[in-house]
Each structure stands twice: as structure tokens, then as C-alpha cells.
Design a protein around this motif. Structure first.
Motif, PDB file in Angstrom:
ATOM      1  N   MET B   1       0.852  -1.424  -0.120  1.00  0.00           N
ATOM      2  CA  MET B   1      -0.184  -0.046   0.023  1.00  0.00           C
ATOM      3  C   MET B   1       0.947   1.148  -0.134  1.00  0.00           C
ATOM      4  O   MET B   1       1.676   1.494   0.886  1.00  0.00           O
ATOM      5  N   SER B   2       0.657   2.179  -0.904  1.00  0.00           N
ATOM      6  CA  SER B   2       1.530   3.389  -0.976  1.00  0.00           C
ATOM      7  C   SER B   2       1.129   4.283   0.414  1.00  0.00           C
ATOM      8  O   SER B   2       0.132   4.155   0.980  1.00  0.00           O
ATOM      9  N   ILE B   3       2.051   5.420   0.411  1.00  0.00           N
ATOM     10  CA  ILE B   3       1.776   6.159   1.491  1.00  0.00           C
ATOM     11  C   ILE B   3       0.585   6.998   1.416  1.00  0.00           C
ATOM     12  O   ILE B   3      -0.111   7.117   2.300  1.00  0.00           O
ATOM     13  N   LEU B   7      -2.598   7.101   3.991  1.00  0.00           N
ATOM     14  CA  LEU B   7      -3.485   8.270   4.451  1.00  0.00           C
ATOM     15  C   LEU B   7      -4.954   8.420   4.282  1.00  0.00           C
ATOM     16  O   LEU B   7      -5.611   8.640   5.144  1.00  0.00           O
ATOM     17  N   MET B  10      -6.123   5.895   6.553  1.00  0.00           N
ATOM     18  CA  MET B  10      -6.321   6.291   7.982  1.00  0.00           C
ATOM     19  C   MET B  10      -7.654   7.172   8.075  1.00  0.00           C
ATOM     20  O   MET B  10      -8.352   7.114   9.001  1.00  0.00           O
ATOM     21  N   GLU B  11      -7.727   8.385   7.034  1.00  0.00           N
ATOM     22  CA  GLU B  11      -8.969   8.937   7.192  1.00  0.00           C
ATOM     23  C   GLU B  11     -10.237   8.491   7.070  1.00  0.00           C
ATOM     24  O   GLU B  11     -11.111   8.537   7.745  1.00  0.00           O
ATOM     25  N   ALA B  14     -11.058   6.574  10.298  1.00  0.00           N
ATOM     26  CA  ALA B  14     -11.275   7.388  11.343  1.00  0.00           C
ATOM     27  C   ALA B  14     -12.859   7.739  11.023  1.00  0.00           C
ATOM     28  O   ALA B  14     -13.707   8.018  12.190  1.00  0.00           O
ATOM     29  N   ARG B  17     -15.181   5.057  12.140  1.00  0.00           N
ATOM     30  CA  ARG B  17     -15.103   4.725  13.599  1.00  0.00           C
ATOM     31  C   ARG B  17     -15.957   5.795  14.380  1.00  0.00           C
ATOM     32  O   ARG B  17     -16.632   5.565  15.389  1.00  0.00           O
ATOM     33  N   LEU B  72     -15.270  10.136  21.724  1.00  0.00           N
ATOM     34  CA  LEU B  72     -14.226   9.818  20.667  1.00  0.00           C
ATOM     35  C   LEU B  72     -13.732  11.355  20.314  1.00  0.00           C
ATOM     36  O   LEU B  72     -12.406  11.346  19.688  1.00  0.00           O
ATOM     37  N   GLY B  73     -14.089  12.298  20.881  1.00  0.00           N
ATOM     38  CA  GLY B  73     -13.276  13.653  20.731  1.00  0.00           C
ATOM     39  C   GLY B  73     -13.970  14.414  19.338  1.00  0.00           C
ATOM     40  O   GLY B  73     -14.835  13.913  18.744  1.00  0.00           O
ATOM     41  N   VAL B  75     -13.895  16.311  15.903  1.00  0.00           N
ATOM     42  CA  VAL B  75     -13.162  16.289  14.635  1.00  0.00           C
ATOM     43  C   VAL B  75     -14.029  17.168  13.661  1.00  0.00           C
ATOM     44  O   VAL B  75     -14.916  17.138  13.733  1.00  0.00           O
ATOM     45  N   ARG B  76     -13.183  17.958  12.844  1.00  0.00           N
ATOM     46  CA  ARG B  76     -13.700  18.540  11.899  1.00  0.00           C
ATOM     47  C   ARG B  76     -12.904  18.019  10.517  1.00  0.00           C
ATOM     48  O   ARG B  76     -11.856  18.052  10.345  1.00  0.00           O
ATOM     49  N   TRP B  77     -13.826  17.381   9.831  1.00  0.00           N
ATOM     50  CA  TRP B  77     -13.418  16.645   8.663  1.00  0.00           C
ATOM     51  C   TRP B  77     -12.761  17.588   7.631  1.00  0.00           C
ATOM     52  O   TRP B  77     -13.094  18.648   7.477  1.00  0.00           O
ATOM     53  N   SER B  78     -12.170  16.985   6.478  1.00  0.00           N
ATOM     54  CA  SER B  78     -11.468  17.793   5.475  1.00  0.00           C
ATOM     55  C   SER B  78     -12.493  18.455   4.520  1.00  0.00           C
ATOM     56  O   SER B  78     -13.660  17.925   4.490  1.00  0.00           O
TER      57      SER B  78
END
Lengths: 98, 201
Positions: B1-3, B7, B10-11, B14, B17, B72-73, B75-78
Motif C-alpha cells: 500500500m502506498s503512503i 493516509l 487512515m481518514e 477514522a 469509527r 471519541l473527541g 473532529v472537523r473533517w477535511s
């Protein structure tokens, strides 16, 4: 394989805990301490000290405020931090993905 | 898997979740159960039973946000993620209005036999379940929660059995409502256990 050279890596970002914090902030817009703690498994002390270093370098913006009556610290990458992370990512890609 | 893929992954994990608390499942399950029960035991008001869940959905959304953020805290998504959310939400709301209108139509067809001896008349007992299966698929897309595809499939299968048996359209909703509500409840218990409210929060 392209060898970017050790000096090309931003050591401030490359430290594992800071790298994972930066990566988590890179894929979102902003988050509070609890979110980052849940995502990374880092402790309160760890997050605070690493964020302070990243903020000092101008990579992260720290905003202390309130959510209702409870204090909340929100972290976000600055444009400089975002650019630094992208550069670091490209260097890692050059090293790991020939 | 590429970087880059890591990423992105990962997003996505999250984001998924953030919807792993089961409250939406519980709300959807209880709503389906209520609509199904009303259709079976309150046939005079069956077509209007969907209004109550629609009224409570805003309360449920606001309450859920606070409940999840405490565990969970914040978070403001992109921006791209929020754009995608907006697009999917508009599609889902459009679908919801369409479903409401279709539900009333189905109610009229089934209860008043406005259409006789047609294919629609044969399929009518399963239509409500199939329409709500589409709504479940919409939720799967919106939340990237693929268990809603399973719920939608259960509804679609229930709709088919109902049409074949010419049974009351409320039964597949009642059955899938129980399944979805139990799944939501189990998820909620697991979520609360694995994400306690921090003492300092």
C-alpha cells in the motif's frame, strides 16, 4: 531507488509520535486532544509536548477554547505545516517507493 | 500500500469509527419497527407512521453528536470529505421525500385498491420494504457503513417474501426493524465499553 539523503528529512516531523500526529491532522481539518489521543494511542503528556514543539516550528496551530463549559484544545496544521508534511511525504515516497 | 493510500485509509477508518456507535442503527431499527407495527396494527394510520421518526431524527442527530464527541473527541473533517457528505445528504434527503410520497402512494394502492389486476397490485405488499431498502443503501453510502447494505438486503428479501405471500407490508419492516435495532444496541454497548468518557472531559 532515489536516495534523498538523511539531511533532506525534516527530523522534527520524522520522529514517530510527531509523524503520526501530523499524519492524523493532515487528513482532517482540525481536531481536539481527545480525538488525537484516541487515534494515536498517545498519552496526554506526549501529545502536549509534541504539539508544543510542532507549534514552535509553526507547523501546528493550537486554539484553546470551550465546548459548552468544558475547556477544549483544538489543533490544526498551518499551511506551513501542511507543506512541510507534503514535502516529507514525497521524500519518504522517494525512499520507499522506487 | 502506498503512503498516499495509507493516509486515505487512515481518514476513512477514522470516519467509519465516528459512526461505529450504533445509535443510527438503533434509531433506524426502532423507526422501521414502529412503521411496521403501525402498518399491521394501526392500518388506518399506516401511511402516516413515518412522520414520527422524521420528527425525532433531528433530536437524535443532535444528541448523538454530543454523545459521540464526549467519547471519541471533536473532529472537523477535511473540505473534500464535507463536500462528499453534503452531496450524499442531499441525495438521501431527496430520496427520503421520494420515499414518503411513494409510501403514501403504496398505502393508497394497498388499502383502497385504486389499481386492480396490475403488476403494481401484485408487487404492492413488498414495495414499502423495497423503498426502505433503497433508503438503507443511501445510508450505507452516506456513512460508509456497509452493514446498511446488509440491512437493505434483508429488507429487500423480506419485501419479496411479503409480495409472494401477499402478506401485510408491515411484516418485513417489523422483522428487519428488530434485526437492525438489536445490532444497533449491541454496537452501542460495545462502543460505550470501549470508549469511556475520560475523567477530564
Amino acid at each position: 531507488m532515489t536516495d534523498p539523503g538523511l539531511e533532506a528529512f525534516d527530523r522534527l516531523i520524522h520522529e514517530p509520535a510527531r509523524l503520526i500526529l501530523m499524519a492524523n491532522l493532515y487528513v482532517i481539518e482540525e481536531a481536539d486532544f481527545l480525538y488525537l489521543s484516541r487515534q494515536t494511542g498517545l498519552t496526554a503528556g506526549n501529545i502536549s509536548s509534541h504539539m508544543a514543539k510542532l507549534a514552535e516550528a509553526g507547523y501546528v496551530e493550537i486554539e484553546k477554547g470551550y465546548a459548552g463549559r468544558k475547556p477544549r484544545t483544538v489543533y490544526r496544521l498551518t499551511s506551513r505545516g501542511r507543506a512541510a508534511f507534503e514535502t516529507h511525504k514525497e521524500r519518504l515516497v522517494g525512499l520507499l517507493e522506487p | 500500500m502506498s503512503i498516499g493510500n495509507s493516509l486515505q485509509s487512515m481518514e476513512q477508518s477514522a470516519y467509519r469509527r465516528a459512526y461505529s456507535d450504533g445509535i443510527i442503527d438503533l434509531f433506524v431499527g426502532i423507526s422501521f419497527l414502529w412503521i411496521g407495527a403501525a402498518w399491521i396494527w394501526l392500518p388506518d394510520y399506516g401511511g402516516l407512521a413515518g412522520i414520527l421518526p422524521a420528527v425525532f431524527v433531528t433530536v437524535a442527530i443532535a444528541g448523538r453528536k454530543q454523545f459521540v464527541e464526549r467519547r471519541l473527541g471533536y473532529v472537523r473533517w477535511s473540505e473534500p470529505r464535507r463536500d462528499k457528505e453534503r452531496r450524499n445528504l442531499i441525495m438521501l434527503l431527496g430520496g427520503g421525500v421520494f420515499l414518503l410520497l411513494m409510501s403514501v402512494l403504496v398505502f393508497l394502492v394497498v388499502e383502497d385498491s385504486l389499481v386492480d389486476e396490475t403488476m403494481l397490485d401484485l408487487l404492492a405488499p413488498g414495495l414499502l420494504a423495497w423503498l426502505l431498502a433503497l433508503l438503507a443503501l443511501g445510508l450505507a453510502l452516506l456513512l460508509e457503513a456497509w452493514r446498511f447494505v446488509f440491512y437493505g438486503s434483508a429488507l429487500a428479501a423480506g419485501g419479496l417474501v411479503t409480495a409472494l405471500l401477499d402478506a401485510n407490508p408491515g411484516w418485513p419492516l417489523l422483522g428487519s426493524g428488530v434485526l437492525i435495532a438489536i445490532t444497533g444496541l449491541v454496537m452501542l454497548v460495545l462502543f460505550v465499553k470501549s470508549h469511556p468518557v475520560p475523567e477530564e472531559a
